[in-house]
Design a protein around this motif. Structure first.
Motif, PDB file in Angstrom:
ATOM      1  N   ARG A  81       0.805  -1.227   0.000  1.00  0.00           N
ATOM      2  CA  ARG A  81       0.000   0.000   0.000  1.00  0.00           C
ATOM      3  C   ARG A  81       0.837   1.275   0.000  1.00  0.00           C
ATOM      4  NH1 ARG A  81      -3.723  -2.791   4.185  1.00  0.00           N
ATOM      5  NH2 ARG A  81      -5.183  -3.811   2.782  1.00  0.00           N
ATOM      6  N   ARG A  82       1.789   1.306  -0.887  1.00  0.00           N
ATOM      7  CA  ARG A  82       2.611   2.512  -1.074  1.00  0.00           C
ATOM      8  C   ARG A  82       2.197   3.130  -2.400  1.00  0.00           C
ATOM      9  NH1 ARG A  82       6.801   2.433   2.584  1.00  0.00           N
ATOM     10  NH2 ARG A  82       7.075   0.431   3.609  1.00  0.00           N
ATOM     11  N   ARG A  83       1.300   4.102  -2.316  1.00  0.00           N
ATOM     12  CA  ARG A  83       0.683   4.654  -3.523  1.00  0.00           C
ATOM     13  C   ARG A  83       1.664   5.379  -4.417  1.00  0.00           C
ATOM     14  NH1 ARG A  83      -4.860   7.366  -1.669  1.00  0.00           N
ATOM     15  NH2 ARG A  83      -3.692   9.098  -2.533  1.00  0.00           N
ATOM     16  N   GLY A  84       2.596   6.115  -3.859  1.00  0.00           N
ATOM     17  CA  GLY A  84       3.575   6.833  -4.671  1.00  0.00           C
ATOM     18  C   GLY A  84       4.440   5.882  -5.485  1.00  0.00           C
ATOM     19  N   TRP A  85       4.917   4.815  -4.841  1.00  0.00           N
ATOM     20  CA  TRP A  85       5.722   3.824  -5.553  1.00  0.00           C
ATOM     21  C   TRP A  85       4.879   3.058  -6.560  1.00  0.00           C
ATOM     22  CZ3 TRP A  85      10.659   4.132  -5.908  1.00  0.00           C
ATOM     23  CH2 TRP A  85      11.422   4.621  -4.867  1.00  0.00           C
ATOM     24  N   THR A  86       3.626   2.815  -6.233  1.00  0.00           N
ATOM     25  CA  THR A  86       2.751   2.124  -7.187  1.00  0.00           C
ATOM     26  C   THR A  86       2.583   2.956  -8.450  1.00  0.00           C
ATOM     27  OG1 THR A  86       1.572   1.076  -5.350  1.00  0.00           O
ATOM     28  CG2 THR A  86       0.496   1.032  -7.493  1.00  0.00           C
ATOM     29  N   TRP A  87       2.403   4.261  -8.288  1.00  0.00           N
ATOM     30  CA  TRP A  87       2.301   5.140  -9.467  1.00  0.00           C
ATOM     31  C   TRP A  87       3.602   5.148 -10.249  1.00  0.00           C
ATOM     32  CZ3 TRP A  87      -1.456   7.217 -12.127  1.00  0.00           C
ATOM     33  CH2 TRP A  87      -2.710   7.322 -11.549  1.00  0.00           C
TER      34      TRP A  87
END
Length: 131
Positions: A81-87
Motif C-alpha cells: 500500500r505505497r501509492r507513490g511507488w505504485t504510481w
C-alpha cells in the motif's frame, strides 16, 4: 520499550522501502547503461568493429530487467500500500508496454522470400527458355 511486532513492522517497512528504491535506481540508471553498452558492442561505436552476437546477451538481460523490475515493483508497492511507488512503477510499466512492442517489431522481421533460381531450369513437358 516497543514490542516485537512494532520492531518487525518497522524492519519490514524499511526493507520494502529499500527494495523499491534500489529497484528504481537500477531501472533508471543500470538498465539504460546496459542498453548503451550493448549498442556500443553491437555497432562498434568507437570500439572497433561491431559484434552483434556479443551484444545479444547484454540486450537480453537489459530487456528482462527493464520489464521485470517495474512488474515486481508494482506488485510489491501495491501489496504494501505505497501509492507513490505504485504510481512510479505503474508509469514505468506503461513505458515498457509501449517501447517493447515497437523495439520487437524493429528487430524481428519476416524471413526473406526464397531466392529465384540464378541458372537455367529445364521444365519437362513443354518449352523451355533455356538457350
Amino acid at each position: 520499550m516497543p514490542g516485537r511486532l512494532t520492531v518487525w513492522r518497522d524492519l519490514r517497512d524499511a526493507a520494502t522501502y529499500t527494495l523499491l528504491a534500489v529497484g528504481a535506481v537500477v531501472w533508471l540508471i543500470v538498465v539504460p547503461l546496459m542498453f548503451l553498452q550493448g549498442a556500443l558492442t553491437a555497432y562498434g561505436i568507437g570500439l572497433g568493429p561491431g559484434d552483434p552476437a556479443a551484444a545479444s546477451a547484454t540486450f537480453t538481460w537489459a530487456s528482462w530487467l527493464g520489464a521485470g523490475i517495474p512488474g515486481l515493483g508494482v506488485v510489491v508497492s501495491a501489496t504494501t500500500r505505497r501509492r507513490g511507488w505504485t504510481w512510479f512503477y505503474g508509469v514505468c510499466l506503461a513505458v515498457v508496454a509501449v517501447v517493447a512492442p515497437v523495439r520487437w517489431a524493429q528487430t524481428h522481421h519476416s524471413p526473406p522470400p526464397p531466392p529465384e533460381p540464378t541458372h537455367c531450369v529445364e521444365w519437362s513437358g513443354g518449352e523451355s527458355d533455356c538457350p
